[in-house]
Design an enzyme around this catalytic site. Sequence first.
Site, mmCIF file in Angstrom:
data_model
loop_
_atom_site.group_PDB
_atom_site.id
_atom_site.type_symbol
_atom_site.label_atom_id
_atom_site.label_comp_id
_atom_site.label_asym_id
_atom_site.label_seq_id
_atom_site.Cartn_x
_atom_site.Cartn_y
_atom_site.Cartn_z
ATOM 1 N N GLU A 1 0.846 -1.195 0.000
ATOM 2 C CA GLU A 1 0.000 0.000 0.000
ATOM 3 C C GLU A 1 0.878 1.240 0.000
ATOM 4 O O GLU A 1 0.457 2.296 -0.437
ATOM 5 C CB GLU A 1 -0.892 -0.017 1.259
ATOM 6 C CG GLU A 1 -1.909 1.114 1.351
ATOM 7 C CD GLU A 1 -1.360 2.418 1.906
ATOM 8 O OE1 GLU A 1 -2.025 3.443 1.782
ATOM 9 O OE2 GLU A 1 -0.236 2.418 2.471
ATOM 10 N N CYS B 1 -4.656 -3.089 1.787
ATOM 11 C CA CYS B 1 -4.040 -4.215 2.495
ATOM 12 C C CYS B 1 -4.320 -5.558 1.828
ATOM 13 O O CYS B 1 -3.809 -6.585 2.265
ATOM 14 C CB CYS B 1 -4.542 -4.273 3.935
ATOM 15 S SG CYS B 1 -4.460 -2.694 4.757
ATOM 16 N N HIS C 1 -7.111 -10.336 8.720
ATOM 17 C CA HIS C 1 -6.335 -9.105 8.571
ATOM 18 C C HIS C 1 -6.450 -8.324 9.882
ATOM 19 O O HIS C 1 -7.541 -8.174 10.432
ATOM 20 C CB HIS C 1 -6.871 -8.275 7.403
ATOM 21 C CG HIS C 1 -6.317 -6.890 7.383
ATOM 22 N ND1 HIS C 1 -4.973 -6.645 7.315
ATOM 23 C CD2 HIS C 1 -6.919 -5.671 7.469
ATOM 24 C CE1 HIS C 1 -4.763 -5.339 7.341
ATOM 25 N NE2 HIS C 1 -5.931 -4.717 7.445
HETATM 26 N N1 CAA Z 1 -10.010 1.072 28.574
HETATM 27 C C1 CAA Z 1 -10.309 0.016 27.757
HETATM 28 N N2 CAA Z 1 -10.860 0.147 26.520
HETATM 29 C C2 CAA Z 1 -11.127 1.384 26.104
HETATM 30 C C3 CAA Z 1 -10.840 2.522 26.875
HETATM 31 C C4 CAA Z 1 -10.254 2.326 28.173
HETATM 32 N N3 CAA Z 1 -9.955 3.358 28.967
HETATM 33 N N4 CAA Z 1 -11.219 3.612 26.176
HETATM 34 C C5 CAA Z 1 -11.711 3.170 24.986
HETATM 35 N N5 CAA Z 1 -11.653 1.829 24.956
HETATM 36 C C6 CAA Z 1 -12.053 0.948 23.866
HETATM 37 C C7 CAA Z 1 -13.344 1.342 23.174
HETATM 38 O O1 CAA Z 1 -14.482 0.856 23.865
HETATM 39 C C8 CAA Z 1 -13.166 0.665 21.829
HETATM 40 O O2 CAA Z 1 -13.398 -0.725 21.903
HETATM 41 P P1 CAA Z 1 -14.712 -1.370 21.216
HETATM 42 O O3 CAA Z 1 -14.711 -0.913 19.789
HETATM 43 O O4 CAA Z 1 -14.498 -2.820 21.358
HETATM 44 O O5 CAA Z 1 -15.874 -0.806 21.985
HETATM 45 C C9 CAA Z 1 -11.670 0.807 21.565
HETATM 46 O O6 CAA Z 1 -11.058 1.068 22.841
HETATM 47 C C10 CAA Z 1 -11.292 1.940 20.626
HETATM 48 O O7 CAA Z 1 -11.930 3.096 21.129
HETATM 49 P P2 CAA Z 1 -12.623 4.121 20.133
HETATM 50 O O8 CAA Z 1 -13.540 3.386 19.207
HETATM 51 O O9 CAA Z 1 -13.154 5.264 20.909
HETATM 52 O O10 CAA Z 1 -11.314 4.572 19.340
HETATM 53 P P3 CAA Z 1 -11.094 5.703 18.307
HETATM 54 O O11 CAA Z 1 -12.365 6.164 17.718
HETATM 55 O O12 CAA Z 1 -10.220 6.725 18.946
HETATM 56 O O13 CAA Z 1 -10.230 4.965 17.178
HETATM 57 C C11 CAA Z 1 -10.144 3.492 15.303
HETATM 58 C C12 CAA Z 1 -10.395 3.615 16.795
HETATM 59 C C13 CAA Z 1 -11.292 4.135 14.529
HETATM 60 C C14 CAA Z 1 -10.005 2.022 14.930
HETATM 61 C C15 CAA Z 1 -8.819 4.251 14.963
HETATM 62 O O14 CAA Z 1 -7.742 3.658 15.621
HETATM 63 C C16 CAA Z 1 -8.515 4.310 13.480
HETATM 64 O O15 CAA Z 1 -9.015 5.176 12.760
HETATM 65 N N6 CAA Z 1 -7.632 3.370 12.986
HETATM 66 C C17 CAA Z 1 -7.261 3.336 11.598
HETATM 67 C C18 CAA Z 1 -8.322 2.678 10.738
HETATM 68 C C19 CAA Z 1 -8.443 1.188 10.985
HETATM 69 O O16 CAA Z 1 -7.551 0.527 11.478
HETATM 70 N N7 CAA Z 1 -9.587 0.623 10.580
HETATM 71 C C20 CAA Z 1 -9.806 -0.817 10.708
HETATM 72 C C21 CAA Z 1 -10.651 -1.360 9.596
HETATM 73 S S1 CAA Z 1 -9.982 -0.853 8.006
HETATM 74 C C22 CAA Z 1 -8.729 -1.982 7.653
HETATM 75 O O17 CAA Z 1 -8.669 -3.024 8.234
HETATM 76 C C23 CAA Z 1 -7.719 -1.594 6.626
HETATM 77 C C24 CAA Z 1 -6.495 -1.131 7.307
HETATM 78 O O18 CAA Z 1 -5.601 -1.934 7.566
HETATM 79 C C25 CAA Z 1 -6.399 0.257 7.681
#
Ligand code: CAA
Length: 383
Positions: free
Chosen positions: A80, A112, A234
């Site tokens: 990528e 990916c 993945h």
């Molecule tokens: N203790 C324990 N857990 C906690 C916590 C705490 N204090 N605070 C938050 N969490 C948990 C949340 O509950 C959540 O878990 P669940 O989804 O199981 O409920 C987890 O931590 C993440 O919290 P948020 O959803 O609030 O996190 P965020 O919005 O800040 O970001 C994300 C999460 C959207 C995945 C971000 O990391 C992101 O944008 N990542 C890049 C995109 C990505 O990886 N997408 C995945 C699918 S796409 C793909 O697979 C292609 C690729 O490779 C990119």
Amino acid sequence: MTSIGIHDLSVATAHYVVDLTELAEAAGVPPQKYLTGLGQEAMSFPAPDEDIVTMGAAAALPILERHGTERIRTVLFATESGIDQSKAAGVFVHKLLGLPSGVRVVELKQACYSGTAALQMAAGIVARDPREQVLLIMSDVARYQLDTPGEPTQGAAAAAMLVSADPALLELEPTTGIHTADVNDFWRPNDSTTAMVDGGLSLRAYLASLMGAWDDFHARGGAGFHTIERFVYHQPFTKMAQKAHARLSQHTSHAVSPNALKGSLDYNRLLGNSYTASLYVGLAAMLDNSDDLAGRRVGLFSYGSGSVGEFFTGIVQPDYAQHRRREATLAALEARRPLDIEGYRALHSAHTESSQDRETPRVTSGPFRFSGIQGQARQYEAN
Ligand code: CAA
């Protein structure tokens, strides 16, 4: 029918490691959000003289040392995070590894997913002439902008594999399930060094793609869910694999088996996202961390945002334990140098894809290095 699949599998990563507890503390986020919520402990980060070429060549080198180059007629490089709009990164690797001129080289792209497309193409090449082997390299540096939700899901690694007849590790089964849908969940415009992402949409798109690929797999007569001993997904972050497996179990009306993902998250948890390599780093981890898989069926789900997903299966081969590379992968993880948050932020900010002539500082202890740019062309050398 000739048995075709993965004969050898090797993993390489970058010079540095960033601790996610330190990253969370610096960002004012509870560390458990990253450790438990995302299932990530650390992320690999490249030195200035590393990139997808140096990691890819480092992953492939031990495969050539074990099997030689005589039967390799094709190198497929999936990424990528490409480093040139025209020249395939695999051509640089071809030179670094001293491969003969009678080898075709090409690069594949679909976020990916492209490593899995390459694997299916490799299986086709070997089916046509089982004397040939295909060297397949998946290599990526996952970069998001600083101070964004994607930041703790960065990472860097390469997986290399040899695809051949009579494979020693995993025989591929011919039925696969595919799902393609145009979604703007994650992409990287030509003028950006970091990915654009709609995080929430990307999670939903991943799960929708898994269901679509599974349904296609099922409709085409693929193996029943209950006959699949282990699953490898993945892993943009390891918690995603757990979410995916829970959803697929629900979709197929099965209870979630506690062993279904056993071992497969162990390396990605420490490396971070490695885009094209991530699924195959997960496969390596699963094979390395289980001694009882001979003859068992494994299900694999590959997802590339944008989006393409594919579900397929393979049978673990009888002597796989003698051919895996557990010690080498653990050594590569151990060899990484800790990078503090200040150093990480400085390196992240300094990263450029400019083609301006320059020399890179000598940092990496890997076998190959990106030495700089001359006449706007990238230069590589053995370390
Ligand atoms: N203790 C324990 N857990 C906690 C916590 C705490 N204090 N605070 C938050 N969490 C948990 C949340 O509950 C959540 O878990 P669940 O989804 O199981 O409920 C987890 O931590 C993440 O919290 P948020 O959803 O609030 O996190 P965020 O919005 O800040 O970001 C994300 C999460 C959207 C995945 C971000 O990391 C992101 O944008 N990542 C890049 C995109 C990505 O990886 N997408 C995945 C699918 S796409 C793909 O697979 C292609 C690729 O490779 C990119």
